[in-house]
Design a protein around this motif. Structure first.
Motif, PDB file in Angstrom:
ATOM      1  N   LYS A 158      47.347  -4.858 -35.896  1.00 19.99           N
ATOM      2  CA  LYS A 158      45.965  -5.080 -36.351  1.00 19.99           C
ATOM      3  C   LYS A 158      45.380  -3.791 -36.923  1.00 19.99           C
ATOM      4  CE  LYS A 158      41.594  -7.110 -34.704  1.00 19.99           C
ATOM      5  NZ  LYS A 158      41.652  -8.400 -35.392  1.00 19.99           N
ATOM      6  N   ASP A 162      39.172  -3.083 -38.259  1.00 21.35           N
ATOM      7  CA  ASP A 162      38.647  -4.399 -37.908  1.00 21.35           C
ATOM      8  C   ASP A 162      38.306  -4.520 -36.423  1.00 21.35           C
ATOM      9  OD1 ASP A 162      39.051  -5.184 -40.548  1.00 21.35           O
ATOM     10  OD2 ASP A 162      41.083  -5.903 -40.157  1.00 21.35           O
ATOM     11  N   TYR A 335      36.066 -15.532 -36.226  1.00 18.93           N
ATOM     12  CA  TYR A 335      36.178 -15.173 -37.637  1.00 18.93           C
ATOM     13  C   TYR A 335      37.281 -16.025 -38.253  1.00 18.93           C
ATOM     14  CZ  TYR A 335      33.136 -11.264 -36.442  1.00 18.93           C
ATOM     15  OH  TYR A 335      32.078 -10.509 -36.018  1.00 18.93           O
ATOM     16  N   ASP A 336      38.519 -15.508 -38.257  1.00 14.22           N
ATOM     17  CA  ASP A 336      39.637 -16.276 -38.792  1.00 14.22           C
ATOM     18  C   ASP A 336      40.109 -17.352 -37.822  1.00 14.22           C
ATOM     19  OD1 ASP A 336      39.560 -14.592 -40.961  1.00 14.22           O
ATOM     20  OD2 ASP A 336      40.943 -13.167 -40.051  1.00 14.22           O
ATOM     21  N   LYS A 337      39.916 -17.076 -36.511  1.00 13.64           N
ATOM     22  CA  LYS A 337      40.350 -18.043 -35.506  1.00 13.64           C
ATOM     23  C   LYS A 337      39.315 -18.104 -34.397  1.00 13.64           C
ATOM     24  CE  LYS A 337      43.214 -14.580 -33.152  1.00 13.64           C
ATOM     25  NZ  LYS A 337      44.564 -14.211 -32.686  1.00 13.64           N
ATOM     26  N   ILE A 377      32.721 -21.194 -36.457  1.00 12.74           N
ATOM     27  CA  ILE A 377      33.900 -21.980 -36.824  1.00 12.74           C
ATOM     28  C   ILE A 377      33.601 -23.461 -36.672  1.00 12.74           C
ATOM     29  CG2 ILE A 377      36.241 -22.549 -36.011  1.00 12.74           C
ATOM     30  CD1 ILE A 377      36.741 -19.571 -35.749  1.00 12.74           C
TER      31      ILE A 377
END
Length: 517
Positions: A158, A162, A335-337, A377
């Motif tokens: 990662k 971030d 965010y993404d998940k 989400i």
């Protein structure tokens, strides 16, 4: 044995003096707490002794072959580096040795017998050093420390850019421990750390055999790990044996003694001046008057340090809000998940809620999702009627070149200059601070500027993300008082139970909902 000697240190920024003829000595095994109000120069001192800043005058001398590890509150991790890259950088000196070893191996093919013998000796020394420092176990050591800090769950690939503030602090701490330095320099290490890892760090420092210097405004943590206090105040550095509580007790006695001596001297000065004024013109008493005048001229005057401005936080309150403040319906944050299970949370007028939980599991994400800064989400958030929200962000990443004066004036253009200066002074900032660029202020001083914006807006809901980070003891105590008295509602992320436990109405533990915990 002396590990560090600092002699006659003098330093300042522009016309603002930070140190004046300061001397300091660090001995083997000393566990030092470096304390003082925001802006007294604690981080500046750390930067000077690590060579990041050159003092105006004075000398800094480390013992030979001492390896220093420094956890800096302002350090910036390079974008594009992964967690694994940062952790492995702890062994850069070993990788340089390996590179040197490979260079020697390449040269050996063309070497004569005498040169070959020299190369073989050099290789043996390097090989011993690599083995002694577990060079061939680096990957497993990185994996071990990453697991201990919960970094493997994030993914070692990662990008560090971030990461949350707490996750970055964990990465830097893990790197520091992998380096195994002889001396630790820690600048507010508990900022952004959750309770579990603060406890882990406490145990580590309690058992730490080498010396360390620790800056912290977390007094219970400080008291549990140090045996000496150095107090930075009025451009001086004074040593006290014992913990912070003992220092406060002794410091108060010294201050009282100094004030009593000052008052006695002022009375003596007034009496001498009065005698001189009444008797210098008379022939019979002129010599006595001259004798007293000489005593006045030769007197070593006792000086009391100017009173430091203490912050005074009073939040302006807007009209009363509706009864319900926040309702979430099957809210999934991330965010993404997804970071959480579907959340059905509610908050009513008058509630003061502490949001707690380990780093990186979504505390800040929850606040930003509720405020509408991040799209959830799934699910939705409903905010109540007549809300006037004040938001204190955990950190501001960009470098701010505005002065404090400009920053507050931009926020409140209807204020005149007196009102802007008065608002900043009430937050504990001096004239020098007010006219300085925000980027050169300490973390605590920057936090006070941001609090100045918050308290001068009418609000009935405060959303606060780690508001105590970087604040000194007086500022933290004043903020606690102000939040306790605040009539509106509060939703606050905080990792210091001592700060919130006796005034919040509810606690939300994010780890109970997180998919990462």
């Amino acid at each position: 044995m002396s590990i560090l000697n600092v002699e006659h240190l003098t330093h300042g920024f522009g016309d603002r003096a930070i140190f004046d003829d300061v001397s300091f000595r660090l001995l083997k095994g000393e566990h030092i707490g470096l304390v003082g109000a925001n802006g007294e120069g604690k981080s500046t001192f750390m930067n000077i002794i690590t060579g990041k800043l050159q003092p105006d005058e004075g000398r800094v001398e480390w013992a030979k072959n001492v390896r220093v590890g420094y956890l800096d509150q302002h350090i910036v991790l390079e974008k594009g580096m992964t967690i694994e890259d940062v952790l492995k950088s702890a062994f850069d000196f070993l990788f340089e040795m390996e590179e040197n070893m490979n260079d020697i191996c390449n040269k050996m093919g063309d070497a004569d017998e005498k040169q070959l013998e020299i190369y073989m000796d050099e290789l043996a020394v390097i090989q011993d050093m690599l083995t002694m420092h577990d060079f061939y176990l680096i990957d497993s050591k990185v994996e071990e420390i990453a697991r201990a800090f919960g970094l493997t769950d994030l993914g070692l690939d990662k990008d560090v850019n971030d990461l949350s503030g707490g996750q970055r602090t964990k990465v830097l701490l893990a790197k520091l421990l992998l380096e195994k330095p002889d001396i630790l320099l820690l600048d507010e290490p508990t900022n952004y750390l959750d309770a579990e890892h603060i406890e882990w760090l406490k145990r580590y420092l309690q058992d730490y055999e080498n010396a360390f210097i620790l800056i912290s405004h977390d007094i219970p943590f400080l008291n549990s790990v140090i045996n000496l206090i150095y107090n930075m105040e009025n451009r001086k550095l004074d040593r006290y044996v014992g913990d912070y509580d003992k220092f406060k007790e002794v410091h108060a006695v010294k201050q009282a003694q100094l004030e009593a001596a000052y008052n006695r001297q002022q009375k003596e000065i007034a009496d001498l001046k009065d005698f001189v004024a009444r008797n210098k013109a008379r022939v019979s008493t002129r010599n006595m008057a001259m004798s007293r005048q000489k005593k006045l001229d030769n007197m070593d005057l006792i000086e009391l340090a100017g009173e430091k401005p203490k912050p005074e936080f009073r939040f302006k309150e807007a009209r009363t809000s509706g009864k319900f403040i926040i309702d979430t319906m099957n809210l999934v944050i991330g965010y993404d998940k997804p970071l959480s299970v579907p959340l059905n949370l509610s908050m009513e007028r008058g509630q003061k809620i502490a949001v707690i939980g380990t780093n990186g599991i979504g505390k800040t994400t929850l606040l930003r999702s509720i405020l509408g800064e991040i799209k959830p989400i799934d699910g939705k958030v409903e905010l109540g009627d007549y809300l006037q929200i004040g938001y204190f962000e955990q950190e501001i990443k960009e470098e701010n070149r505005s002065t404090c004066l400009e920053e507050i004036w931009d926020e409140f253009p209807s204020f005149n200059q007196y009102e802007v200066r008065s608002a900043l002074a009430k937050c504990g900032l001096t004239t020098n601070h007010i006219e300085s660029q925000i980027r050169v202020l300490s973390g605590g001083e920057q936090a006070k500027v941001r609090l100045c914006k918050l308290i001068n807006r009418e609000t009935n809901l405060l959303v606060l993300d780690e508001p105590t980070n970087h604040l000194d003891v007086d500022a933290k105590a004043e903020l606690k008082r102000a939040l306790t008295e605040y009539k509106g509602s509060i939703l606050m992320v905080c990792h210091e139970p001592d700060f919130y436990e006796d005034w919040v109405t509810d606690v939300w533990d994010v780890s109970q909902w997180s998919l990462l915990d």
